[in-house]
Design an enzyme around this catalytic site. Structure first.
Site, short mmCIF file in Angstrom:
data_model
loop_
_atom_site.label_atom_id
_atom_site.label_comp_id
_atom_site.label_asym_id
_atom_site.label_seq_id
_atom_site.Cartn_x
_atom_site.Cartn_y
_atom_site.Cartn_z
N LEU A 14 9.63 -14.48 14.25
CA LEU A 14 8.23 -14.06 14.21
C LEU A 14 7.96 -13.40 12.85
O LEU A 14 8.80 -12.65 12.36
CB LEU A 14 7.93 -13.06 15.33
CG LEU A 14 8.24 -13.54 16.75
CD1 LEU A 14 8.06 -12.40 17.74
CD2 LEU A 14 7.35 -14.73 17.12
N HIS A 15 6.80 -13.68 12.28
CA HIS A 15 6.49 -13.06 11.00
C HIS A 15 6.07 -11.61 11.23
O HIS A 15 5.11 -11.35 11.96
CB HIS A 15 5.36 -13.82 10.29
CG HIS A 15 5.28 -13.48 8.84
ND1 HIS A 15 4.97 -12.21 8.39
CD2 HIS A 15 5.48 -14.23 7.72
CE1 HIS A 15 4.97 -12.19 7.07
NE2 HIS A 15 5.29 -13.41 6.64
N PRO A 16 6.78 -10.65 10.63
CA PRO A 16 6.49 -9.24 10.89
C PRO A 16 5.05 -8.82 10.60
O PRO A 16 4.44 -8.08 11.37
CB PRO A 16 7.48 -8.50 9.98
CG PRO A 16 8.62 -9.45 9.83
CD PRO A 16 7.98 -10.81 9.78
N ASP A 17 4.48 -9.28 9.48
CA ASP A 17 3.11 -8.91 9.15
C ASP A 17 2.14 -9.46 10.19
O ASP A 17 1.23 -8.77 10.65
CB ASP A 17 2.73 -9.44 7.76
CG ASP A 17 1.24 -9.32 7.50
OD1 ASP A 17 0.73 -8.19 7.56
OD2 ASP A 17 0.58 -10.35 7.26
N THR A 72 -5.45 -7.85 3.13
CA THR A 72 -5.26 -8.23 1.73
C THR A 72 -4.28 -9.38 1.61
O THR A 72 -3.19 -9.36 2.19
CB THR A 72 -4.72 -7.03 0.93
OG1 THR A 72 -5.56 -5.90 1.16
CG2 THR A 72 -4.70 -7.35 -0.55
N THR A 109 -6.64 -10.42 -5.55
CA THR A 109 -6.57 -10.58 -4.10
C THR A 109 -7.65 -11.52 -3.57
O THR A 109 -8.64 -11.79 -4.24
CB THR A 109 -6.74 -9.23 -3.37
OG1 THR A 109 -8.06 -8.71 -3.66
CG2 THR A 109 -5.68 -8.23 -3.78
N HIS A 126 -8.28 2.46 -7.67
CA HIS A 126 -7.99 1.11 -7.21
C HIS A 126 -8.52 0.04 -8.17
O HIS A 126 -8.11 -1.13 -8.10
CB HIS A 126 -8.63 0.91 -5.82
CG HIS A 126 -7.94 -0.10 -4.97
ND1 HIS A 126 -7.16 -1.12 -5.48
CD2 HIS A 126 -7.94 -0.29 -3.63
CE1 HIS A 126 -6.70 -1.87 -4.49
NE2 HIS A 126 -7.16 -1.40 -3.36
#
Length: 624
Positions: free
Chosen positions: A421-424, A448, A459, A334
């Site tokens: 609606l925002h999916p996230d 994130t 990020t 990562h």
């Protein structure tokens, strides 16, 4: 799946002759230093759901003292540093977030994920391992070629703004070299305009390692049948000869132990140094694995923890794993990059698999290629004993990881978008509701947020557990609350989340700024400020104590995740398409209160319950 007409052409999606991949990076704005008062207010907001009124008052006082005292001085020094650097956070984030931690990379830190190909043309089937590996590695190398020739399209965000592509430089030929106190991140990739670059991969099988060129004399990627031929030669040789020493197991050790053994190995014989450099500079490593995962949960486990440390090299930016039954997975460091790098390359491969219906459609000719070269190491009894100990150590750690994946099919992006609606945001609220139902309290949540609109941006943390989100959870748990009241609390929480996400993309959360201030204090030899010693700092997630570690992987079939951040916490990564949502839940078996199976089941129940509230006909909408 037989219809491939609706599958996008990966060349049109990913390639461009009009603009070079890295041409926009230098023109991006430098990473800003947030306003100190804004950062501290966002920090206090994130503390509130997790402490008593008395604890909050105490924290408020500590924050006020920090703002007018040492925090003010540290902020001045940070502003001064930022005036001389394009990205004041870049080096610190790599070092504090990854390179100085010292813990084994697997299963604790690496990104893991199954290849999405299993969902269509490549179901588990013995006898397909090398053919599929040849196909995938051909398109991995083709993706490398796009970056090397700087023809990979510059990515843009949902507002059409160009994003920094610098992380793509470290997608290949990048390795984390272990250190006693701090690892080093070394990248050997060069674009065509910059000069020569490594073109080989390293294949691990039955404890042995081989170097294989992935391109021909014209630097064009080898065709899938040619790569398959090279892998077949390796497999046939290893199957009829004794297994190797399995040096890769050492990369699963603590970083200090591996650093000590690596130094010893290099000193034993010049060829060892040369071979380690060959691994370090390789495009990627390839593991041919004898295990046979049967579903995504098992693939996550075997890819993220596995049972065969001897045929892994966890230091590489990416380790492609091909299982005996043709299932594929990736295990990635990562530190060099965030998940978007693997998402992009894996999606590129997946589109090619789908458009070709899982079979290579080009030439089957196998040219006269250089044979794979075995990397033979000279070892002593100390190294051999360390390999045995490392394998046991790795397996003891790996056995602690628990993974559960599920695909929720009652609704997905399409239905959520239809209701504006925002999916996230929806999934974030469902995850928090599931945690609240399970544990009777809110969780400090890490989500994130990308800051790639800035030069070398990576990020920011969105602390998505808010006072509004807790009110929504309480409303859902209260049987006396009406559907209308529940919907109102959902929309308030959703609007708050959407606002915080937009702020986080501008680096206006609190975690990266607070990290910068703490690091300056450390470098000046100052005592740790009280803000970081306060119990509220830990209770709200600071210092790596987020009970819910989450990330939205995107609207493609590509899937991945990481281990839970805390012993009693959960890793919950997710992706979605029009008609489904897929989630991976990770926990530690050492926890007495967290279960990946039970939490996965609870999340699905909560998807049902929240869906019944917000997907009914209504004029109430949360702003996207």
């Amino acid at each position: 799946m037989n219809d491939t007409q609706n599958i996008p052409d990966p060349k049109l999606l990913f390639a461009s002759d009009n603009e070079k991949t890295f041409s926009s990076d230098e023109s991006l704005p430098s990473l800003p230093v947030p306003d100190l008062q804004h950062t501290l207010q966002r920090y206090l907001d994130s503390v509130k759901p997790h402490v008593t009124d008395e604890e909050y008052r105490q924290t408020e006082f500590i924050v006020q003292q920090f703002a007018s005292g040492i925090g003010k001085e540290l902020h001045k020094k940070l502003v001064e540093k930022a005036s001389k650097e394009r990205n004041w956070l870049e080096k610190w984030w790599e070092e504090k977030g990854y390179l100085e931690l010292g813990i084994p990379m697997v299963p604790f830190m690496n990104l893991i994920g199954p290849g999405p190909y299993v969902n269509h043309f490549w179901t588990p089937q013995r006898g397909t391992q090398l053919e599929r590996a040849g196909f995938v590695l051909h398109y991995v190398t083709t993706f490398w070629k796009l970056i090397r020739s700087e023809k990979l399209k510059v990515e843009v965000d949902n507002k059409g703004r160009k994003m920094c592509m610098n992380q793509m430089r470290r997608a290949f030929s990048t390795c984390r070299v272990p250190g006693v106190f701090r690892d080093q991140l070394l990248s050997h990739f060069k674009t065509e305009s910059e000069g020569q670059t490594p073109v080989h991969a390293v294949v691990l099988y039955k404890g042995r390692m081989f170097s294989v060129d992935m391109v021909d004399d014209q630097e064009e990627p080898l065709r899938p049948p040619e790569i398959q031929h090279q892998l077949t030669q390796i497999k046939e040789q290893c199957d009829k000869e004794p297994p190797g020493i399995g040096l890769g197991a050492l990369t699963g050790e603590t970083r200090k132990k591996w650093a000590e053994m690596r130094s010893r190995l290099s000193a034993l014989h010049p060829e060892n140094f040369h071979n380690l450099k060959k691994i370090e500079t390789s495009l990627f490593t390839v593991s041919l694995d004898e295990t046979e995962p049967q579903n995504n949960s098992e693939t996550f486990f075997y890819t993220g923890a596995g049972i065969n440390a001897k045929d892994r090299w966890f230091d590489k930016s990416v380790n492609h794993i091909f299982y005996r039954n043709g299932i594929c997975g990736c295990n990635c460091d990562h530190a060099p990059y965030d998940g978007m790098v693997m998402i992009s390359s894996t999606f590129y491969i997946d589109l090619n698999v789908q458009r070709s219906k899982g079979k290579w459609q080009g030439s089957m000719e196998i040219r006269n290629l250089p044979k794979p070269t075995e990397l033979k190491f000279h070892v002593d009894s100390v190294i051999l004993e360390a390999i045995v100990a490392a394998e046991k150590f790795f397996l003891s750690n790996a056995s602690l990881l628990s993974c559960n994946t599920f695909k929720y099919t009652k609704y997905g992006k399409k239905a959520l978008r239809k209701h504006k609606l925002h999916p996230d945001t929806h999934i974030q609220l469902v995850l928090q509701y599931a945690y609240y139902k399970t544990h009777g309290k809110p969780a400090p949540v890490y989500e994130t947020a990308t800051t790639r609109k800035f030069y070398h941006g990576r990020t920011e943390t969105l602390r998505s557990c808010t006072v509004e989100a807790v009110e929504f959870c309480k409303a859902m748990c209260n049987p006396k609350t009406s559907v209308q009241e529940r919907k109102m609390t959902y929309l308030k929480a959703a609007n708050r989340h959407n606002k915080l996400m937009e702020e986080a993309k501008e680096l206006q959360g609190c975690d990266r700024h607070l990290l910068g201030l703490a690091t300056i204090a450390e470098e000046l030899g100052l005592p740790k400020p009280l803000l970081y010693q306060d119990k509220s700092f830990t209770k709200s997630g600071g210092g790596g104590n987020f009970e819910l570690s989450t990330s939205f992987v995107g609207y493609t079939p590509v899937f991945g995740g990481v281990a839970a951040m805390t012993n009693d916490g959960y890793g919950s990564f997710y992706h979605m398409e029009d008609k489904y949502i897929e989630v991976v839940v990770t926990t530690w078996k050492t926890s007495k209160i967290a279960s990946s199976d039970k939490f996965a089941e609870e999340i699905q129940t909560c998807f049902d319950q929240v869906g019944s509230v917000v997907l009914s006909d209504s004029n109430l909408t949360a702003k996207l």
